[in-house]
Design a protein around this motif. Structure first.
Motif, PDB file in Angstrom:
ATOM      1  N   GLU A 138     -13.315   3.308  -0.759  1.00 50.43           N
ATOM      2  CA  GLU A 138     -14.583   2.671  -1.112  1.00 50.43           C
ATOM      3  C   GLU A 138     -15.171   3.300  -2.371  1.00 50.43           C
ATOM      4  O   GLU A 138     -15.651   2.598  -3.267  1.00 50.43           O
ATOM      5  N   ALA A 139     -15.135   4.627  -2.465  1.00 51.17           N
ATOM      6  CA  ALA A 139     -15.676   5.315  -3.638  1.00 51.17           C
ATOM      7  C   ALA A 139     -14.933   4.879  -4.902  1.00 51.17           C
ATOM      8  O   ALA A 139     -15.540   4.640  -5.951  1.00 51.17           O
ATOM      9  N   TYR A 140     -13.618   4.770  -4.795  1.00 57.13           N
ATOM     10  CA  TYR A 140     -12.837   4.366  -5.972  1.00 57.13           C
ATOM     11  C   TYR A 140     -13.163   2.928  -6.376  1.00 57.13           C
ATOM     12  O   TYR A 140     -13.313   2.628  -7.572  1.00 57.13           O
ATOM     13  N   GLU A 141     -13.280   2.021  -5.403  1.00 54.51           N
ATOM     14  CA  GLU A 141     -13.573   0.625  -5.729  1.00 54.51           C
ATOM     15  C   GLU A 141     -14.915   0.482  -6.438  1.00 54.51           C
ATOM     16  O   GLU A 141     -15.086  -0.342  -7.327  1.00 54.51           O
ATOM     17  N   HIS A 145     -19.915  -5.146  -0.506  1.00 55.76           N
ATOM     18  CA  HIS A 145     -19.493  -4.594   0.781  1.00 55.76           C
ATOM     19  C   HIS A 145     -17.986  -4.322   0.715  1.00 55.76           C
ATOM     20  O   HIS A 145     -17.214  -5.200   0.305  1.00 55.76           O
ATOM     21  N   TYR A 146     -17.602  -3.129   1.087  1.00 54.26           N
ATOM     22  CA  TYR A 146     -16.190  -2.766   1.056  1.00 54.26           C
ATOM     23  C   TYR A 146     -15.422  -3.612   2.059  1.00 54.26           C
ATOM     24  O   TYR A 146     -15.899  -3.869   3.163  1.00 54.26           O
ATOM     25  N   HIS A 147     -14.245  -4.072   1.674  1.00 59.68           N
ATOM     26  CA  HIS A 147     -13.483  -4.965   2.550  1.00 59.68           C
ATOM     27  C   HIS A 147     -12.956  -4.282   3.793  1.00 59.68           C
ATOM     28  O   HIS A 147     -12.506  -4.934   4.736  1.00 59.68           O
ATOM     29  N   GLY A 148     -12.980  -2.938   3.832  1.00 66.08           N
ATOM     30  CA  GLY A 148     -12.621  -2.208   5.037  1.00 66.08           C
ATOM     31  C   GLY A 148     -11.148  -1.942   5.230  1.00 66.08           C
ATOM     32  O   GLY A 148     -10.734  -1.477   6.292  1.00 66.08           O
ATOM     33  N   ASP A 149     -10.340  -2.220   4.219  1.00 67.29           N
ATOM     34  CA  ASP A 149      -8.902  -1.985   4.322  1.00 67.29           C
ATOM     35  C   ASP A 149      -8.479  -0.994   3.236  1.00 67.29           C
ATOM     36  O   ASP A 149      -8.077  -1.400   2.140  1.00 67.29           O
ATOM     37  N   PRO A 150      -8.589   0.313   3.486  1.00 65.66           N
ATOM     38  CA  PRO A 150      -8.263   1.294   2.448  1.00 65.66           C
ATOM     39  C   PRO A 150      -6.804   1.228   2.013  1.00 65.66           C
ATOM     40  O   PRO A 150      -6.479   1.573   0.879  1.00 65.66           O
ATOM     41  N   MET A 151      -5.913   0.782   2.896  1.00 67.10           N
ATOM     42  CA  MET A 151      -4.509   0.684   2.503  1.00 67.10           C
ATOM     43  C   MET A 151      -4.311  -0.409   1.460  1.00 67.10           C
ATOM     44  O   MET A 151      -3.432  -0.310   0.605  1.00 67.10           O
ATOM     45  N   ARG A 152      -5.148  -1.434   1.504  1.00 61.08           N
ATOM     46  CA  ARG A 152      -5.097  -2.479   0.477  1.00 61.08           C
ATOM     47  C   ARG A 152      -5.477  -1.905  -0.891  1.00 61.08           C
ATOM     48  O   ARG A 152      -4.827  -2.202  -1.895  1.00 61.08           O
ATOM     49  N   THR A 153      -6.508  -1.062  -0.909  1.00 57.15           N
ATOM     50  CA  THR A 153      -6.892  -0.395  -2.158  1.00 57.15           C
ATOM     51  C   THR A 153      -5.757   0.489  -2.642  1.00 57.15           C
ATOM     52  O   THR A 153      -5.447   0.530  -3.843  1.00 57.15           O
ATOM     53  N   ARG A 196      -9.478   7.685 -11.804  1.00 58.04           N
ATOM     54  CA  ARG A 196      -8.161   7.320 -11.279  1.00 58.04           C
ATOM     55  C   ARG A 196      -7.385   8.560 -10.834  1.00 58.04           C
ATOM     56  O   ARG A 196      -6.697   8.547  -9.796  1.00 58.04           O
ATOM     57  N   LYS A 197      -7.499   9.632 -11.594  1.00 61.03           N
ATOM     58  CA  LYS A 197      -6.796  10.861 -11.248  1.00 61.03           C
ATOM     59  C   LYS A 197      -7.316  11.432  -9.933  1.00 61.03           C
ATOM     60  O   LYS A 197      -6.536  11.860  -9.071  1.00 61.03           O
ATOM     61  N   ALA A 198      -8.650  11.420  -9.782  1.00 67.27           N
ATOM     62  CA  ALA A 198      -9.244  11.946  -8.551  1.00 67.27           C
ATOM     63  C   ALA A 198      -8.825  11.111  -7.346  1.00 67.27           C
ATOM     64  O   ALA A 198      -8.470  11.651  -6.290  1.00 67.27           O
ATOM     65  N   TYR A 199      -8.862   9.784  -7.516  1.00 74.14           N
ATOM     66  CA  TYR A 199      -8.446   8.928  -6.399  1.00 74.14           C
ATOM     67  C   TYR A 199      -6.973   9.132  -6.074  1.00 74.14           C
ATOM     68  O   TYR A 199      -6.596   9.209  -4.899  1.00 74.14           O
ATOM     69  N   ARG A 200      -6.146   9.236  -7.095  1.00 70.02           N
ATOM     70  CA  ARG A 200      -4.711   9.405  -6.870  1.00 70.02           C
ATOM     71  C   ARG A 200      -4.433  10.649  -6.046  1.00 70.02           C
ATOM     72  O   ARG A 200      -3.694  10.629  -5.060  1.00 70.02           O
ATOM     73  N   ASN A 201      -5.063  11.779  -6.426  1.00 70.32           N
ATOM     74  CA  ASN A 201      -4.823  13.036  -5.710  1.00 70.32           C
ATOM     75  C   ASN A 201      -5.307  12.973  -4.269  1.00 70.32           C
ATOM     76  O   ASN A 201      -4.601  13.385  -3.337  1.00 70.32           O
ATOM     77  N   LEU A 202      -6.529  12.445  -4.081  1.00 71.08           N
ATOM     78  CA  LEU A 202      -7.100  12.402  -2.731  1.00 71.08           C
ATOM     79  C   LEU A 202      -6.396  11.365  -1.853  1.00 71.08           C
ATOM     80  O   LEU A 202      -6.203  11.598  -0.649  1.00 71.08           O
ATOM     81  N   ALA A 203      -6.042  10.220  -2.440  1.00 73.31           N
ATOM     82  CA  ALA A 203      -5.366   9.183  -1.652  1.00 73.31           C
ATOM     83  C   ALA A 203      -4.010   9.670  -1.155  1.00 73.31           C
ATOM     84  O   ALA A 203      -3.613   9.393  -0.008  1.00 73.31           O
ATOM     85  N   PHE A 205      -3.549   0.118  -6.146  1.00 74.10           N
ATOM     86  CA  PHE A 205      -3.513   1.207  -7.122  1.00 74.10           C
ATOM     87  C   PHE A 205      -2.092   1.658  -7.415  1.00 74.10           C
ATOM     88  O   PHE A 205      -1.666   1.750  -8.565  1.00 74.10           O
ATOM     89  N   PHE A 206      -1.335   1.957  -6.351  1.00 73.77           N
ATOM     90  CA  PHE A 206       0.005   2.525  -6.526  1.00 73.77           C
ATOM     91  C   PHE A 206       1.098   1.473  -6.645  1.00 73.77           C
ATOM     92  O   PHE A 206       2.195   1.755  -7.116  1.00 73.77           O
ATOM     93  N   GLY A 207       0.790   0.247  -6.190  1.00 75.10           N
ATOM     94  CA  GLY A 207       1.820  -0.780  -6.196  1.00 75.10           C
ATOM     95  C   GLY A 207       2.795  -0.640  -5.041  1.00 75.10           C
ATOM     96  O   GLY A 207       3.822  -1.316  -4.998  1.00 75.10           O
ATOM     97  N   THR A 208       2.480   0.207  -4.080  1.00 67.92           N
ATOM     98  CA  THR A 208       3.357   0.454  -2.930  1.00 67.92           C
ATOM     99  C   THR A 208       2.536   1.084  -1.822  1.00 67.92           C
ATOM    100  O   THR A 208       1.459   1.635  -2.061  1.00 67.92           O
ATOM    101  N   ALA A 209       3.046   0.997  -0.599  1.00 69.92           N
ATOM    102  CA  ALA A 209       2.395   1.647   0.536  1.00 69.92           C
ATOM    103  C   ALA A 209       2.972   3.027   0.806  1.00 69.92           C
ATOM    104  O   ALA A 209       2.553   3.702   1.753  1.00 69.92           O
ATOM    105  N   SER A 210       3.913   3.448  -0.008  1.00 72.43           N
ATOM    106  CA  SER A 210       4.551   4.752   0.196  1.00 72.43           C
ATOM    107  C   SER A 210       3.535   5.880   0.098  1.00 72.43           C
ATOM    108  O   SER A 210       2.748   5.935  -0.848  1.00 72.43           O
ATOM    109  N   PRO A 211       3.506   6.804   1.051  1.00 73.00           N
ATOM    110  CA  PRO A 211       2.580   7.942   0.992  1.00 73.00           C
ATOM    111  C   PRO A 211       2.979   8.982  -0.050  1.00 73.00           C
ATOM    112  O   PRO A 211       2.281   9.973  -0.217  1.00 73.00           O
ATOM    113  N   TYR A 212       4.070   8.763  -0.765  1.00 68.11           N
ATOM    114  CA  TYR A 212       4.541   9.731  -1.757  1.00 68.11           C
ATOM    115  C   TYR A 212       4.563   9.113  -3.159  1.00 68.11           C
ATOM    116  O   TYR A 212       5.279   9.576  -4.043  1.00 68.11           O
TER     117      TYR A 212
END
Length: 345
Positions: free
Chosen positions: A50-53, A87-95, A21-28, A99-106
């Motif tokens: 996809e890697a996180y899922e 198969h990954y659903h193809g919507d990384p913003m959905r992932t 989760r930490k790795a995904y959080r930083n990279l996302a 994860f974050f509960g928001t679409a905010s990039p911050y």
């Protein structure tokens, strides 16, 4: 070579859930397209999602660790049945939103997880907590298990609260005892309420097992009946035979076939099918379907015998099996070489 999901997240193969989760959080956060504004950001962002899922799901991670990306996306056979392809659903913003509960990039969820606010400060707790969507698992059952019923043990992994602290969780294994009623039908849902991951924000999801029938080497199930296919010769189809059935409950049943077996003919044996769910003392039927194997060659002399036999059938208006047998036997005797015949008594 497939995708190295561990390499995508830059973590070790033995990393725990928090490290993933930490790795995904930083990279996302770093490669969020709205924040980075780079041409390659969207592709990298999709790989990260996809890697996180895959790695955050215990079953997907186990399949990937053993079979790689190819096995994960092709599907493999497991101990309890076939594991469907991923198969990954193809919507990384959905992932990202999940994860974050928001679409905010911050967004900064990791600090929230490490130091969560008190229960009464959580916005969702002020009203009614939302329940996580149900988690479905396929439960493969053999006809033997369905016939006798019983209890099937399944191991699941989920996040559980540590002690009496309702804010900290750790990954633990649970054994669920699934009751199997005799005659249970396909696509039956067996529900374990709120056995999903625990967290202070949501009500845990229900775990739902959906039953499926495994293939059997002899029988096919159709409602409460069992279908069995048997191959017989043309001689057996015309003159009769006996079909030996090894039943699911370890008995041997011999079914005499005295009728002429014609295309589409079925023999029904009552009360030799599967237990009826509503009343297991009663059972469905066993239905035997036939495939007739025709000889590739018949001598001309034998054809003549058959012609005489069928002619007599037409005259007699019925199928006289004994008459046909005697004619065929007489024909065989007449065609024996004189020197091979037994001397008269």
């Amino acid at each position: 070579m497939g995708i190295d999901y561990y390499g995508v997240l830059s973590i070790q193969r033995n990393s725990n859930e928090l490290a993933i989760r930490k790795a995904y959080r930083n990279l996302a956060l770093e490669f969020n397209p709205e924040r980075l504004q780079d041409d390659n950001a969207e592709k990298i962002f999709a790989f990260i999602g996809e890697a996180y899922e895959v790695l955050s799901d215990p079953l997907r991670r186990a399949v990937y660790d053993q079979y790689g990306e190819e096995g994960l996306k092709r599907g493999v056979s497991g101990l309890d049945g076939y594991i469907s392809a991923y198969h990954y659903h193809g919507d990384p913003m959905r992932t990202y939103k999940d994860f974050f509960g928001t679409a905010s990039p911050y967004a900064d969820l990791l600090d929230y997880l490490k130091d969560p606010p008190l229960m009464y400060e959580l916005p969702d707790i002020r009203g009614i907590k939302k329940k996580q969507p149900p988690i479905y698992h396929t439960l493969w059952l053999s006809l033997h298990e369905i016939f006798f019923g019983g209890v099937k043990k399944m191991k699941i992994r989920r996040l559980q609260y540590i002690g009496t602290d309702c804010t900290l969780t750790e990954l633990k294994e649970n054994i669920l005892s699934i009751p199997i009623k005799p005659g249970i039908r396909p696509n039956t849902e067996i529900i374990f309420p709120e056995e999903g991951d625990q967290n202070p924000v949501h009500i845990p999801a229900d775990i739902i097992f959906v039953t499926k029938d495994k293939e059997h080497e002899c029988f096919t199930r159709e409602n409460d009946n069992l279908i069995m296919h048997v191959e017989i010769s043309l001689e057996e189809a015309l003159l009769g035979t006996t079909v030996t059935v090894d039943t699911i409950d370890h008995r041997v049943v011999r079914v005499p076939i005295t009728d002429v077996v014609y295309p589409g003919y079925k023999k029904m044996v009552e009360n030799e099918g599967m237990p009826i769910l509503e009343n297991p003392e009663n059972k469905g039927n066993l239905i035997i379907e036939f495939r007739i194997s025709f000889p590739q060659y018949i001598p001309q002399s034998s054809k003549g015998v058959f012609q005489k036999a069928f002619h007599l059938v037409k005259i007699g208006g019925g199928f006289h099996h004994e008459m046909i047998n005697k004619m065929i036997l007489a024909d065989k005797i007449m065609r024996v070489d004189p020197c091979e015949q037994l001397p008269p008594p």
